[in-house]
Design a protein around this motif. Structure first.
Motif, short mmCIF file in Angstrom:
data_model
loop_
_atom_site.label_atom_id
_atom_site.label_comp_id
_atom_site.label_asym_id
_atom_site.label_seq_id
_atom_site.Cartn_x
_atom_site.Cartn_y
_atom_site.Cartn_z
N ASN A 50 0.84 -1.20 0.00
CA ASN A 50 0.00 0.00 0.00
C ASN A 50 0.88 1.25 0.00
N PHE A 51 1.16 1.76 -1.21
CA PHE A 51 2.17 2.83 -1.32
C PHE A 51 1.74 4.12 -0.61
N HIS A 52 0.43 4.29 -0.41
CA HIS A 52 0.02 5.52 0.27
C HIS A 52 0.21 5.46 1.78
N GLU A 54 2.32 2.60 3.40
CA GLU A 54 3.48 1.86 3.86
C GLU A 54 4.80 2.37 3.28
N LEU A 55 4.72 3.27 2.30
CA LEU A 55 5.95 3.83 1.75
C LEU A 55 6.39 4.97 2.66
N ASN A 56 7.40 4.71 3.49
CA ASN A 56 7.89 5.75 4.39
C ASN A 56 9.38 5.49 4.61
N TYR A 72 18.35 -5.78 -7.52
CA TYR A 72 17.14 -5.72 -8.36
C TYR A 72 16.89 -4.27 -8.83
N ASN A 73 16.91 -3.34 -7.89
CA ASN A 73 16.61 -1.96 -8.24
C ASN A 73 17.67 -1.36 -9.14
N TRP A 74 18.90 -1.80 -8.96
CA TRP A 74 19.99 -1.25 -9.77
C TRP A 74 19.88 -1.72 -11.22
N HIS B 28 10.86 9.95 -10.36
CA HIS B 28 10.71 8.87 -9.39
C HIS B 28 12.06 8.55 -8.73
N VAL B 29 13.10 8.41 -9.52
CA VAL B 29 14.42 8.07 -8.98
C VAL B 29 14.92 9.21 -8.10
N THR B 30 14.70 10.46 -8.52
CA THR B 30 15.13 11.60 -7.71
C THR B 30 14.41 11.61 -6.37
N GLU B 31 13.11 11.38 -6.43
CA GLU B 31 12.31 11.40 -5.22
C GLU B 31 12.75 10.27 -4.26
N ILE B 32 12.82 9.05 -4.79
CA ILE B 32 13.18 7.90 -3.95
C ILE B 32 14.59 8.09 -3.36
N SER B 33 15.52 8.55 -4.20
CA SER B 33 16.90 8.68 -3.73
C SER B 33 17.06 9.81 -2.73
N ALA B 109 -6.85 -2.59 -7.24
CA ALA B 109 -5.95 -2.64 -6.10
C ALA B 109 -5.35 -1.27 -5.83
N MET B 110 -4.92 -0.59 -6.92
CA MET B 110 -4.27 0.72 -6.72
C MET B 110 -5.27 1.77 -6.26
N LEU B 111 -6.47 1.77 -6.84
CA LEU B 111 -7.47 2.74 -6.39
C LEU B 111 -7.81 2.50 -4.92
C1 HEM Z 1 3.56 3.54 -10.34
C2 HEM Z 1 3.83 3.01 -9.21
C3 HEM Z 1 5.20 2.86 -8.57
C4 HEM Z 1 5.40 2.80 -7.23
C5 HEM Z 1 4.33 2.89 -6.14
C6 HEM Z 1 6.83 2.66 -7.02
C7 HEM Z 1 7.42 2.57 -5.76
C8 HEM Z 1 8.77 2.50 -5.52
C9 HEM Z 1 9.38 2.37 -4.21
C10 HEM Z 1 8.62 2.27 -2.89
C11 HEM Z 1 10.73 2.37 -4.36
C12 HEM Z 1 11.80 2.32 -3.23
C13 HEM Z 1 12.67 1.12 -3.28
C14 HEM Z 1 11.90 -0.18 -3.19
O1 HEM Z 1 10.85 -0.25 -2.52
O2 HEM Z 1 12.36 -1.15 -3.82
C15 HEM Z 1 11.00 2.47 -5.79
C16 HEM Z 1 12.24 2.48 -6.38
C17 HEM Z 1 12.48 2.44 -7.75
N1 HEM Z 1 11.53 2.43 -8.75
FE1 HEM Z 1 9.51 2.53 -8.49
N2 HEM Z 1 7.47 2.64 -8.23
C18 HEM Z 1 6.53 2.76 -9.22
C19 HEM Z 1 6.77 2.74 -10.58
C20 HEM Z 1 8.02 2.59 -11.18
C21 HEM Z 1 8.26 2.46 -12.61
C22 HEM Z 1 7.18 2.49 -13.69
C23 HEM Z 1 9.61 2.31 -12.78
C24 HEM Z 1 10.45 2.11 -14.06
C25 HEM Z 1 10.20 2.60 -15.20
C26 HEM Z 1 10.23 2.37 -11.46
C27 HEM Z 1 11.59 2.29 -11.22
C28 HEM Z 1 12.18 2.36 -9.96
C29 HEM Z 1 13.61 2.33 -9.74
C30 HEM Z 1 14.70 2.26 -10.83
C31 HEM Z 1 13.81 2.39 -8.34
C32 HEM Z 1 15.16 2.43 -7.60
C33 HEM Z 1 15.63 3.85 -7.49
C34 HEM Z 1 16.96 4.01 -6.78
O3 HEM Z 1 17.10 3.55 -5.66
O4 HEM Z 1 17.88 4.60 -7.38
N3 HEM Z 1 9.22 2.53 -10.52
N4 HEM Z 1 9.78 2.55 -6.47
#
Ligand code: HEM
Ligand code: HEM
Lengths: 133, 119
Positions: A50-52, A54-56, A72-74, B28-33, B109-111
């Motif tokens: 639940n990204f809204h 649990e994502l913290n 995996y993420n890399w 997304h990558v900027t935000e997460i990082s 699920a997402m909604l």
């Molecule tokens: C739309 C819903 C999405 C959600 C809720 C989401 C959520 C997240 C979350 C929580 C992380 C943090 C690390 C982890 O939990 O593994 C993450 C990392 C990441 N996501 Fe997503 N993501 C989404 C879509 C995407 C898409 C479409 C892509 C690729 C095109 C993507 C690529 C990545 C990458 C590359 C990372 C790692 C970033 C880093 O640490 O440098 N995500 N995402």
């Protein structure tokens, strides 16, 4: 220039260089891998999780310190950045006619993408996430 | 264009979705990082994004990714098989059948996460 080939034989014929053919093949190979990686990411992070709520920061401490998720993420980061940026190059080549403008747009786009990728890589491999509290 | 009516739609949708996804990815990558800046910053950022507008944005991104992935597989089949081009129209309808089958459960699920509240 981007190729609009729709068959491997045609791509081989149209490719202006070996590099261009290599990109054509890369787009397909990375595409197949990304189906699993991106849809797997979406399923685990956007459907199950639940990204809204649990994502913290606590989630980040857990995930970003785990070698398996780091890896995996890399791979996800690199494949989608290379695939997406090369795709952008095709689009830029198709729509920007002026060579000078096109060159500048590419410099800006590649620089921006490069900085984001470095930032993302540091977050994955160069950082210890201290637990809260 | 050379691939007829459905082909033209398929091409533009593939292009638009691809560009949208790479734009999203950089944000997304900027935000997460930026979680490197610590819990105070990161949790404040997420609180700001708790607005359903952002949640709906993620739903839209997921919808674009699913189309791009399925149509991308169709392109690859056309490129590397002898029958792919011949049946490209049927494959295009197949893409949409799969899209609905995989997409609807995902959508709900997402909604649910965006509007349902969490435990
Ligand atoms: C739309 C819903 C999405 C959600 C809720 C989401 C959520 C997240 C979350 C929580 C992380 C943090 C690390 C982890 O939990 O593994 C993450 C990392 C990441 N996501 Fe997503 N993501 C989404 C879509 C995407 C898409 C479409 C892509 C690729 C095109 C993507 C690529 C990545 C990458 C590359 C990372 C790692 C970033 C880093 O640490 O440098 N995500 N995402
Ligand atoms: C999920 C699995 C994916 C598959 C199966 C896939 C497949 C493909 C294929 C086969 C092409 C055509 C390449 C060519 O014309 O030579 C393509 C183009 C493209 N892809 Fe993907 N892709 C996927 C994910 C992604 C992601 C995550 C992004 C963004 C980060 C992306 C962005 C693009 C862009 C911008 C183009 C260029 C569009 C155009 O030239 O019209 N793709 N993709």
């Amino acid at each position: 220039m981007a190729m609009r080939a729709r068959q491997f034989e045609e791509a081989k014929r149209l490719a202006t260089s070996n590099l261009e053919l290599a990109w054509w093949i890369f787009m397909r190979v990375s595409g197949v891998l990304l189906v699993f990686l991106v849809l797997g990411h979406l399923y685990t992070r956007a459907v199950v999780f639940n990204f809204h709520h649990e994502l913290n920061y606590a989630h980040m401490v857990k995930v970003m310190n785990s070698p398996v998720w780091k890896f995996y993420n890399w791979v996800l980061l690199f494949l989608s950045i290379l695939h997406g940026t090369n795709g952008l190059r095709y689009v830029i080549d198709d729509y920007i006619a002026s060579g000078r403008v096109r060159a500048w747009v590419k410099v800006l786009v590649y620089t921006f993408v490069f900085l984001v990728t470095v930032f993302g890589t540091i977050a994955l491999w160069g950082w210890r996430y201290q637990p809260m509290g | 264009m050379y691939r007829g009516r459905e082909g033209q739609w398929a091409f533009y949708l593939h292009r638009i979705s691809g560009v949208a996804i790479i734009l999203f990815l950089t944000l997304h990558v900027t935000e997460i990082s930026s979680s490197m800046f610590g819990p105070k910053w990161f949790n404040a950022l997420l609180a700001f994004e708790a607005n359903p507008i952002f949640g709906l944005g993620l739903v839209a991104v997921a919808a674009l990714v699913l189309y791009h992935a399925l149509n991308g597989l169709r392109i690859i089949l056309m490129d590397f098989t002898s029958w792919g081009v011949k049946y490209q129209r049927q494959l295009w309808y197949g893409v949409w059948v799969l899209y609905v089958i995989v997409g609807f459960p995902m959508l709900f699920a997402m909604l649910g996460h965006v509007f349902g509240g969490g435990e």
